[in-house]
Design an enzyme around this catalytic site. Sequence first.
Site, PDB file in Angstrom:
ATOM      1  N   LYS A 127       0.855  -1.170  -0.122  1.00 57.58           N
ATOM      2  CA  LYS A 127       0.217   0.022   0.011  1.00 57.58           C
ATOM      3  C   LYS A 127       0.788   1.291   0.085  1.00 57.58           C
ATOM      4  O   LYS A 127       0.756   2.201  -0.856  1.00 57.58           O
ATOM      5  CB  LYS A 127      -0.755  -0.171   1.188  1.00 57.58           C
ATOM      6  CG  LYS A 127      -1.918  -1.212   1.033  1.00 57.58           C
ATOM      7  CD  LYS A 127      -2.844  -1.302   2.377  1.00 57.58           C
ATOM      8  CE  LYS A 127      -3.890  -2.517   2.210  1.00 57.58           C
ATOM      9  NZ  LYS A 127      -4.405  -2.667   3.538  1.00 57.58           N
ATOM     10  N   ASP A 156     -10.723   2.881   4.242  1.00 57.40           N
ATOM     11  CA  ASP A 156     -11.002   1.183   4.271  1.00 57.40           C
ATOM     12  C   ASP A 156     -12.637   1.086   4.045  1.00 57.40           C
ATOM     13  O   ASP A 156     -12.966   0.000   3.746  1.00 57.40           O
ATOM     14  CB  ASP A 156     -10.449   0.507   5.338  1.00 57.40           C
ATOM     15  CG  ASP A 156      -9.078  -0.064   5.296  1.00 57.40           C
ATOM     16  OD1 ASP A 156      -9.010  -0.382   3.969  1.00 57.40           O
ATOM     17  OD2 ASP A 156      -8.424  -0.449   5.784  1.00 57.40           O
ATOM     18  N   GLN A 209      -4.352  -1.761   9.645  1.00 61.92           N
ATOM     19  CA  GLN A 209      -4.315  -2.862   9.175  1.00 61.92           C
ATOM     20  C   GLN A 209      -4.829  -3.970  10.085  1.00 61.92           C
ATOM     21  O   GLN A 209      -4.484  -4.084  11.261  1.00 61.92           O
ATOM     22  CB  GLN A 209      -2.823  -3.372   8.726  1.00 61.92           C
ATOM     23  CG  GLN A 209      -2.630  -4.516   8.013  1.00 61.92           C
ATOM     24  CD  GLN A 209      -3.265  -4.332   6.607  1.00 61.92           C
ATOM     25  OE1 GLN A 209      -3.185  -3.609   5.781  1.00 61.92           O
ATOM     26  NE2 GLN A 209      -3.918  -5.696   6.231  1.00 61.92           N
TER      27      GLN A 209
END
Length: 293
Positions: A52, A119, A96
Site C-alpha cells: 500500500k 477502508d 491493518q
Amino acid sequence: MKILDGKLAAASVKQILKAEVDILLQNNQRKPHLAAILIGNNGASETYVASKVKNCEEVGFESSLIRFENNITEEQLLSKITELNNDNTVDGILVQLPLPKHISEAKVIEAISPAKDVDGFHPVSVGKLVQGLQTFIPATPYGIMLMLEHFNIETKGKHAVVIGRSNIVGRPMSILLSSNHPQGNSTVTLCHSHTPNLQEICLQADIIVAALGKPGFVKAEMVKDGAVIIDVGITRVEDATAKKGFRIKGDVDFDEVAPKSSAITPVPGGVGLMTIAGLLKNTLQAYKNNSVN
Ligand code: NAD
C-alpha cells in the site's frame, strides 16, 4: 476465456490518479496523505501494508507508516487514531487488520473519523453504502467493481453468487452488485458457511465471487459454462519449491474452472492489485473532501 488481469486494470486506475496528483502539485497544493497503522509483525499484514505504501508513492501520494509492537494497549492505539483524526494534513487512515486479541476491532474501526475512513469499514460508511449514498466503499469490493468496469463485464440482469459474507468483502460485494449502478443491477445470492446447497446455487450463477478463504474450493462441477469468475481468496499454502516456502492460492481451482469460464481473475495478479487501486481512489476522494489543502 479471458483473463481479468489485475495488473492491467490497476495500472489504468493508477495512471489517472497520478495525473490528478500531478495537477495538484502544479497548482502548489499538498499531496494526498494516507496514514497506515501496522501492529506487530504478521508476515501477510507486513506485505499488504508495504505494498500500500509503495503504491502511494507510485501515484505521488504521501504516506506514513506508523508501527506499534503487539503489546500496545487499546487506549494507546485509540489515542493515536484521535491524533490522526485531528491532523488536517492526514486525509486517510487505515489500521491493518487483524489486530491483537486484546484490542477491540469494532472500537478501533469506530474511532476512525468517517471522513478519513478510506477502508470503508466504519458503520457510517457501511450505512451509506447500503442506502446507495456517496461514501468510501471497502477497498476490495470497490476494486472488483473497478475491474468489472475496466473489462466491460455486463452485470445488469445477471445472477451473481457471492460466497462469503464478511464485512470487508462478501457482504459489501453483495450490496454493490445488487445496487442501481453501472456495475450493479444483478440479482444477488449471498452464500455462507450455512448454505446447504451451494453447488446447486453456483451452477445458476452468471457471475461467481469467491471470498471464503478456502484454497481451490470452487471446482469445475460448481460452475456453469461461460460464467465470470472473480477469485478474492488469498491463502498462503506451503510450497517447498517456492523461494519463501509458500505460494499464494485463490479460492477457485483455476486450472479446472478457467476453461469453463468466459472470464476469470488469476491469483495472484487479480483482485489483490485492484484492492490497492480502490484504496488509492478512496484516499484521493478523502483529500478532495478535506478543505485544508
Ligand atoms: P472471512 O473469514 O472473514 O469470511 C469468510 C466467509 O466465508 C464467511 O462469511 C463464511 O461464512 C464463508 N464460508 C466459509 N466456509 C464456507 C463454505 N464452505 N461455504 C460457503 N461459505 C463459506 O474472510 P474474508 O476476510 O472475507 O476473506 C476471504 C478470503 O479473501 C481470504 O482468503 C482472504 O485472505 C481474502 N481476501 C483477499 C483480499 C484481496 O485483496 N484480494 C482482501 C480481503 C480478503
